[in-house]
Scaffold this motif. Sequence first.
Motif, PDB file in Angstrom:
ATOM      1  N   TYR A  85      39.767  12.980 -19.978  1.00 63.76           N
ATOM      2  CA  TYR A  85      39.325  14.230 -19.387  1.00 63.76           C
ATOM      3  C   TYR A  85      37.809  14.367 -19.468  1.00 63.76           C
ATOM      4  CZ  TYR A  85      44.227  15.591 -20.078  1.00 63.76           C
ATOM      5  OH  TYR A  85      45.600  15.653 -20.068  1.00 63.76           O
ATOM      6  N   LEU A  86      37.264  15.101 -18.517  1.00 65.81           N
ATOM      7  CA  LEU A  86      35.861  15.501 -18.566  1.00 65.81           C
ATOM      8  C   LEU A  86      35.810  16.983 -18.220  1.00 65.81           C
ATOM      9  CD1 LEU A  86      32.842  14.816 -18.879  1.00 65.81           C
ATOM     10  CD2 LEU A  86      32.800  14.356 -16.412  1.00 65.81           C
ATOM     11  N   GLN A  87      35.406  17.780 -19.200  1.00 66.45           N
ATOM     12  CA  GLN A  87      35.247  19.210 -18.984  1.00 66.45           C
ATOM     13  C   GLN A  87      33.777  19.480 -18.684  1.00 66.45           C
ATOM     14  OE1 GLN A  87      37.682  21.597 -18.937  1.00 66.45           O
ATOM     15  NE2 GLN A  87      36.113  23.047 -18.305  1.00 66.45           N
ATOM     16  N   LEU A  88      33.498  20.104 -17.547  1.00 67.10           N
ATOM     17  CA  LEU A  88      32.123  20.391 -17.125  1.00 67.10           C
ATOM     18  C   LEU A  88      31.915  21.903 -17.141  1.00 67.10           C
ATOM     19  CD1 LEU A  88      33.572  18.097 -15.113  1.00 67.10           C
ATOM     20  CD2 LEU A  88      31.231  17.927 -14.276  1.00 67.10           C
ATOM     21  N   LYS A  89      30.864  22.335 -17.797  1.00 64.37           N
ATOM     22  CA  LYS A  89      30.542  23.755 -17.862  1.00 64.37           C
ATOM     23  C   LYS A  89      29.092  23.981 -17.447  1.00 64.37           C
ATOM     24  CE  LYS A  89      33.851  24.818 -21.541  1.00 64.37           C
ATOM     25  NZ  LYS A  89      34.034  25.394 -22.899  1.00 64.37           N
ATOM     26  N   SER A  90      28.795  25.226 -17.108  1.00 59.08           N
ATOM     27  CA  SER A  90      27.429  25.606 -16.733  1.00 59.08           C
ATOM     28  C   SER A  90      26.855  24.639 -15.708  1.00 59.08           C
ATOM     29  CB  SER A  90      26.540  25.660 -17.972  1.00 59.08           C
ATOM     30  OG  SER A  90      27.047  26.557 -18.928  1.00 59.08           O
ATOM     31  N   LEU A  91      27.613  24.391 -14.670  1.00 62.47           N
ATOM     32  CA  LEU A  91      27.220  23.396 -13.682  1.00 62.47           C
ATOM     33  C   LEU A  91      25.962  23.794 -12.930  1.00 62.47           C
ATOM     34  CD1 LEU A  91      30.754  22.361 -12.469  1.00 62.47           C
ATOM     35  CD2 LEU A  91      29.000  20.809 -13.335  1.00 62.47           C
ATOM     36  N   ARG A  92      25.185  22.783 -12.605  1.00 61.07           N
ATOM     37  CA  ARG A  92      23.896  22.936 -11.918  1.00 61.07           C
ATOM     38  C   ARG A  92      23.915  22.133 -10.630  1.00 61.07           C
ATOM     39  NH1 ARG A  92      20.687  20.977 -17.353  1.00 61.07           N
ATOM     40  NH2 ARG A  92      21.225  22.763 -18.690  1.00 61.07           N
ATOM     41  N   PRO A  93      23.059  22.439  -9.690  1.00 60.61           N
ATOM     42  CA  PRO A  93      23.015  21.642  -8.453  1.00 60.61           C
ATOM     43  C   PRO A  93      22.770  20.158  -8.719  1.00 60.61           C
ATOM     44  CG  PRO A  93      21.830  23.691  -8.155  1.00 60.61           C
ATOM     45  CD  PRO A  93      22.208  23.636  -9.601  1.00 60.61           C
ATOM     46  N   GLU A  94      22.002  19.851  -9.732  1.00 62.18           N
ATOM     47  CA  GLU A  94      21.717  18.443 -10.045  1.00 62.18           C
ATOM     48  C   GLU A  94      22.914  17.699 -10.637  1.00 62.18           C
ATOM     49  OE1 GLU A  94      20.021  21.125 -11.141  1.00 62.18           O
ATOM     50  OE2 GLU A  94      19.384  20.878 -13.247  1.00 62.18           O
ATOM     51  N   ASP A  95      23.989  18.400 -10.915  1.00 63.00           N
ATOM     52  CA  ASP A  95      25.227  17.750 -11.348  1.00 63.00           C
ATOM     53  C   ASP A  95      26.047  17.247 -10.162  1.00 63.00           C
ATOM     54  OD1 ASP A  95      25.527  20.304 -13.850  1.00 63.00           O
ATOM     55  OD2 ASP A  95      24.821  18.236 -14.134  1.00 63.00           O
ATOM     56  N   THR A  96      25.621  17.571  -8.961  1.00 65.24           N
ATOM     57  CA  THR A  96      26.327  17.106  -7.771  1.00 65.24           C
ATOM     58  C   THR A  96      26.309  15.588  -7.704  1.00 65.24           C
ATOM     59  OG1 THR A  96      25.840  19.112  -6.508  1.00 65.24           O
ATOM     60  CG2 THR A  96      26.311  17.106  -5.249  1.00 65.24           C
ATOM     61  N   ALA A  97      27.501  15.001  -7.621  1.00 65.71           N
ATOM     62  CA  ALA A  97      27.616  13.541  -7.613  1.00 65.71           C
ATOM     63  C   ALA A  97      29.086  13.161  -7.452  1.00 65.71           C
ATOM     64  CB  ALA A  97      27.083  12.960  -8.917  1.00 65.71           C
ATOM     65  N   ILE A  98      29.292  11.880  -7.256  1.00 66.54           N
ATOM     66  CA  ILE A  98      30.632  11.317  -7.371  1.00 66.54           C
ATOM     67  C   ILE A  98      30.820  10.901  -8.824  1.00 66.54           C
ATOM     68  CG2 ILE A  98      32.179   9.461  -6.691  1.00 66.54           C
ATOM     69  CD1 ILE A  98      30.735   9.420  -3.989  1.00 66.54           C
ATOM     70  N   TYR A  99      31.856  11.414  -9.445  1.00 62.69           N
ATOM     71  CA  TYR A  99      32.134  11.128 -10.848  1.00 62.69           C
ATOM     72  C   TYR A  99      33.245  10.088 -10.935  1.00 62.69           C
ATOM     73  CZ  TYR A  99      29.213  14.987 -12.371  1.00 62.69           C
ATOM     74  OH  TYR A  99      28.132  15.808 -12.635  1.00 62.69           O
ATOM     75  N   SER A 100      32.978   9.055 -11.733  1.00 61.19           N
ATOM     76  CA  SER A 100      33.937   7.965 -11.889  1.00 61.19           C
ATOM     77  C   SER A 100      34.222   7.722 -13.361  1.00 61.19           C
ATOM     78  CB  SER A 100      33.399   6.678 -11.279  1.00 61.19           C
ATOM     79  OG  SER A 100      33.125   6.820  -9.901  1.00 61.19           O
ATOM     80  N   CYS A 101      35.467   7.397 -13.656  1.00 59.53           N
ATOM     81  CA  CYS A 101      35.788   6.980 -15.013  1.00 59.53           C
ATOM     82  C   CYS A 101      35.812   5.453 -15.062  1.00 59.53           C
ATOM     83  CB  CYS A 101      37.116   7.558 -15.475  1.00 59.53           C
ATOM     84  SG  CYS A 101      38.523   7.217 -14.412  1.00 59.53           S
ATOM     85  N   ALA A 102      35.570   4.926 -16.246  1.00 60.15           N
ATOM     86  CA  ALA A 102      35.481   3.481 -16.425  1.00 60.15           C
ATOM     87  C   ALA A 102      36.048   3.106 -17.782  1.00 60.15           C
ATOM     88  CB  ALA A 102      34.034   3.024 -16.311  1.00 60.15           C
ATOM     89  N   ALA A 103      36.481   1.856 -17.907  1.00 59.28           N
ATOM     90  CA  ALA A 103      37.085   1.397 -19.157  1.00 59.28           C
ATOM     91  C   ALA A 103      36.660  -0.025 -19.455  1.00 59.28           C
ATOM     92  CB  ALA A 103      38.607   1.467 -19.052  1.00 59.28           C
ATOM     93  N   ARG A 104      36.516  -0.291 -20.762  1.00 61.70           N
ATOM     94  CA  ARG A 104      36.242  -1.650 -21.209  1.00 61.70           C
ATOM     95  C   ARG A 104      36.705  -1.810 -22.639  1.00 61.70           C
ATOM     96  NH1 ARG A 104      30.867  -1.319 -23.482  1.00 61.70           N
ATOM     97  NH2 ARG A 104      31.491  -3.170 -24.638  1.00 61.70           N
ATOM     98  N   PHE A 105      37.009  -3.024 -23.030  1.00 60.27           N
ATOM     99  CA  PHE A 105      37.375  -3.277 -24.410  1.00 60.27           C
ATOM    100  C   PHE A 105      36.091  -3.414 -25.217  1.00 60.27           C
ATOM    101  CE2 PHE A 105      40.062  -4.342 -27.824  1.00 60.27           C
ATOM    102  CZ  PHE A 105      39.373  -5.276 -28.589  1.00 60.27           C
TER     103      PHE A 105
END
Length: 124
Positions: free
Chosen positions: A80-100
């Motif tokens: 999960y990613l909880q985002l609060k107090s969002l700003r215009p500069e937070d505009t983006a495509i958000y991706s999750c990633a995994a690695r060992f």
Amino acid sequence: QVQLVEFGGASVQVGASLGLTCVVSGGTFTGYTMAWFRQAPGKERQFVGAISWSTGSTDYADSVQGRFTIFRDTVKNILYLQLKSLRPEDTAIYSCAARFGTGNYVSTATYNYWGQGTQVTVSS
């Protein structure tokens, strides 16, 4: 094959909160690092934060520290990613990633598995 699928992107107003979900499948993830990255138009992909799947310890980029929170459900295999107090500069495509492993978790090059991304747009 490890697969990650994100959900939850939306268009919101400045100051709003939003929750993103990343469903992880295809393996067991003890010892893995999971992370969120974002990419704004015309910019490079940027580290947002990471979590140790085993211990739950987290680290965040300075730009989101105190506003964003990463947590995971190791039973349901959800990140999960909880985002609060969002700003215009937070505009983006958000991706999750995994690695060992745990080293150099800030670099995109160290991640083997990626989701397709979900769009977050913050308008004033």
